[in-house]
Design a protein around this motif. Structure first.
Motif, PDB file in Angstrom:
ATOM      1  N   GLU A  94     -24.060 -38.796  48.100  1.00 15.20           N
ATOM      2  CA  GLU A  94     -23.389 -37.420  48.841  1.00 15.20           C
ATOM      3  C   GLU A  94     -24.111 -36.425  49.394  1.00 15.20           C
ATOM      4  O   GLU A  94     -23.802 -35.933  49.786  1.00 15.20           O
ATOM      5  N   TRP A 119     -26.211 -37.395  52.090  1.00 15.57           N
ATOM      6  CA  TRP A 119     -24.860 -36.504  53.380  1.00 15.57           C
ATOM      7  C   TRP A 119     -25.014 -35.253  53.344  1.00 15.57           C
ATOM      8  O   TRP A 119     -24.808 -35.239  55.035  1.00 15.57           O
ATOM      9  N   ARG A 120     -24.723 -34.263  52.716  1.00 11.24           N
ATOM     10  CA  ARG A 120     -24.828 -33.163  52.956  1.00 11.24           C
ATOM     11  C   ARG A 120     -25.839 -32.383  53.182  1.00 11.24           C
ATOM     12  O   ARG A 120     -26.706 -31.132  53.514  1.00 11.24           O
ATOM     13  N   HIS A 176     -23.773 -30.340  40.829  1.00  8.81           N
ATOM     14  CA  HIS A 176     -23.424 -31.576  41.523  1.00  8.81           C
ATOM     15  C   HIS A 176     -24.051 -32.336  40.627  1.00  8.81           C
ATOM     16  O   HIS A 176     -22.905 -33.565  40.967  1.00  8.81           O
ATOM     17  N   ARG A 221     -21.190 -32.337  37.782  1.00  5.31           N
ATOM     18  CA  ARG A 221     -19.610 -32.669  38.379  1.00  5.31           C
ATOM     19  C   ARG A 221     -20.086 -34.208  38.609  1.00  5.31           C
ATOM     20  O   ARG A 221     -18.616 -35.102  38.387  1.00  5.31           O
ATOM     21  N   SER A 222     -21.129 -34.830  38.441  1.00  4.91           N
ATOM     22  CA  SER A 222     -21.108 -36.132  38.316  1.00  4.91           C
ATOM     23  C   SER A 222     -21.458 -36.339  37.509  1.00  4.91           C
ATOM     24  O   SER A 222     -22.005 -38.613  36.759  1.00  4.91           O
ATOM     25  N   LYS A 237     -21.455 -28.123  54.395  1.00  2.00           N
ATOM     26  CA  LYS A 237     -21.960 -28.897  53.359  1.00  2.00           C
ATOM     27  C   LYS A 237     -22.817 -29.267  52.537  1.00  2.00           C
ATOM     28  O   LYS A 237     -22.521 -29.584  51.891  1.00  2.00           O
ATOM     29  N   PHE A 248     -17.988 -27.244  47.420  1.00  2.00           N
ATOM     30  CA  PHE A 248     -17.846 -29.065  47.286  1.00  2.00           C
ATOM     31  C   PHE A 248     -16.544 -30.146  48.233  1.00  2.00           C
ATOM     32  O   PHE A 248     -16.280 -30.943  47.217  1.00  2.00           O
ATOM     33  N   ASN A 261     -14.661 -32.389  50.118  1.00  2.00           N
ATOM     34  CA  ASN A 261     -15.240 -33.798  50.529  1.00  2.00           C
ATOM     35  C   ASN A 261     -15.747 -34.276  52.321  1.00  2.00           C
ATOM     36  O   ASN A 261     -15.869 -33.213  52.623  1.00  2.00           O
ATOM     37  N   GLN A 262     -16.228 -35.739  52.553  1.00  2.00           N
ATOM     38  CA  GLN A 262     -16.587 -35.636  53.623  1.00  2.00           C
ATOM     39  C   GLN A 262     -15.549 -35.477  54.553  1.00  2.00           C
ATOM     40  O   GLN A 262     -15.485 -34.966  56.358  1.00  2.00           O
ATOM     41  N   GLU A 263     -13.852 -35.995  54.275  1.00  2.00           N
ATOM     42  CA  GLU A 263     -13.005 -36.032  54.763  1.00  2.00           C
ATOM     43  C   GLU A 263     -13.130 -34.425  55.217  1.00  2.00           C
ATOM     44  O   GLU A 263     -12.071 -34.934  56.528  1.00  2.00           O
ATOM     45  N   GLU A 264     -12.362 -33.715  54.038  1.00  2.00           N
ATOM     46  CA  GLU A 264     -12.122 -32.149  54.365  1.00  2.00           C
ATOM     47  C   GLU A 264     -13.300 -31.632  55.681  1.00  2.00           C
ATOM     48  O   GLU A 264     -12.061 -30.595  56.609  1.00  2.00           O
TER      49      GLU A 264
END
Length: 418
Positions: free
Chosen positions: A6, A9-10, A55, A58-59, A264, A268, A270-273
């Protein structure tokens, strides 16, 4: 996706030690980031490391924020071209209390465990001779000189005081490793040298491995430094230094390319949003869908629902289509995205076309200003102007001294007559 995937990707991973991903998969990890009290508030540049801690939290891992009551007395030379000004004790303690409150405000949102600790806890009782003998003995000067943060300062000069900072930060990591079971340090890319010195110290003193990763330094897509307003001022997290409205407007005024990058990094979602938002924005860029969502998410994260609502209401007063609600004088003074001008008070009593051209240069010619008025594209204090022969009078001024002029859809000017 897992934490490393994650963050990658960000765009939040630059350097990482071997075994980092495996460690995070195998167990609950305690990881830390340090915050020195160089000011009485954190700013957007400090928000990024806070987001890394969130992050981690949250993980399912445990974030540790270290406030630098000890290291703050020295000052980190990393990324600086000149020596820092040393803080007096009263200022240092005040700054510490303020930033500790801000860190707590952010980390308690998730409702999960976190730790805030002051490194003065282990530095205040330490004697210099003990530090030099027990810690300095294990890291060579050659090793420290090879670090980029040191090499960049050798030409302009680096005091022994700031040279010791690298070793102090290394000791922070060692102390947290042995007393708090902290195996991970995170930070910006400019911290890599200091962080790896800590890993080396831990290895030499304990024979065990510690881990680290850094994120890239924040830049705009054009390569310039990110985090300052158009006027060059820091964007602070303290609402008394940067109001929620100013904070909100900073994100609203980002370019499309910067908004795609920063949504990004600073939210927080997500990738789809985010992919859906980017697609929608590209189809209708004039609606600034990305900037509005980014501003909403980050303002709520930092200032809460109340701060967000305040920012939206002020924005609506300034830039909304409603003509019967105007900003108060304090809001006028904090507007961003508005070009400011100051004119002698006598100039307020003048023909509008003269004001728009000769006095302010908002338009290059009277003909262009006249055409804009005839096409319905000029607003004075949010009221459409249709009369090309209009004269400005005292009753046209907001609070007896301001004119808010809108040219087209995006260009705003605030004239103050003094």
């Amino acid at each position: 996706m897992d934490l490393i995937e994650e963050l990658s990707w960000r765009g939040l991973i630059q350097d990482m030690t071997p075994g980092m991903a495996e460690l995070l998969h195998q167990q609950t990890v305690k990881g830390y980031i340090g915050f020195d009290p160089t000011a009485d508030s954190l700013h957007i540049g400090s928000l990024l490391p806070l987001i890394l801690l969130v992050h981690l939290q949250r993980s399912g891992h445990h974030p540790i924020a270290v406030v630098g009551g000890g290291t703050g007395r020295i000052g980190d030379p990393s990324g600086k071209s000149v020596e820092r000004t040393l803080l007096d004790e009263q200022t240092l303690q005040y700054n510490l209390s303020r930033i500790e409150q801000q860190i707590k405000h952010i980390l308690q949102k998730a409702g999960k465990p976190y730790t805030i600790v002051n490194n003065d806890e282990w530095f205040k009782e330490m004697k210099f001779i003990d530090f030099a003998r027990d810690i300095g003995k294990h890291i060579t000067v050659n090793y420290m000189m090879a670090k980029e943060s040191v090499k960049k300062r050798l030409e302009s000069g680096l005091s022994f005081t700031e040279f010791t900072y690298q070793l102090m930060q290394a000791y922070d990591f060692y102390y947290l490793f042995t007393h708090y079971d902290c195996q991970l340090q995170m930070g910006g890319a400019d911290q890599w040298g200091n962080i790896t010195t800590g890993i080396e110290l831990i290895r030499k003193l304990t024979g065990k491995e510690a881990y680290a990763f850094t994120c890239p330094l924040l830049t705009r897509t054009d390569g310039s430094k990110f985090g300052k307003s158009e006027s060059g001022e820091n964007i602070w997290l303290d609402p008394q230094k940067t109001s929620p409205y100013q904070f909100y407007q900073f994100w609203i005024n980002l370019t499309d390319a910067d908004a795609e990058k920063m949504i990004k990094i600073f939210t927080f979602l997500n990738q789809e949003e985010i992919d859906l938002l980017i697609d929608s924005h590209r189809q209708q860029p004039d609606k600034r869908i990305l900037q509005k969502k980014l501003a909403e998410e980050v303002t709520r994260f930092v200032h809460g629902d109340e701060g967000l609502q305040q920012a939206i209401e002020t924005t609506s007063k300034l830039f909304g289509k409603t003509t019967d609600v105007l900003p108060d004088e304090s809001e006028l003074k904090t507007m961003e995205g508005v070009e400011r001008m100051v004119l002698p008070y006598a100039d307020h009593h003048v023909e509008l076309l003269t004001l728009l051209t000769e006095k302010t240069k908002i338009f290059p010619s009277r003909g262009e200003a006249r055409r804009m008025i005839q096409n319905g594209g000029l607003y004075l204090n949010k009221q459409k102007v249709m009369d090309t022969s209009k004269n400005i009078h005292h009753e046209d001024l907001l609070y007896g001294k301001y004119l808010l002029i809108q040219k087209g859809k995006k260009h705003y000017y605030l004239i103050e007559f003094t």
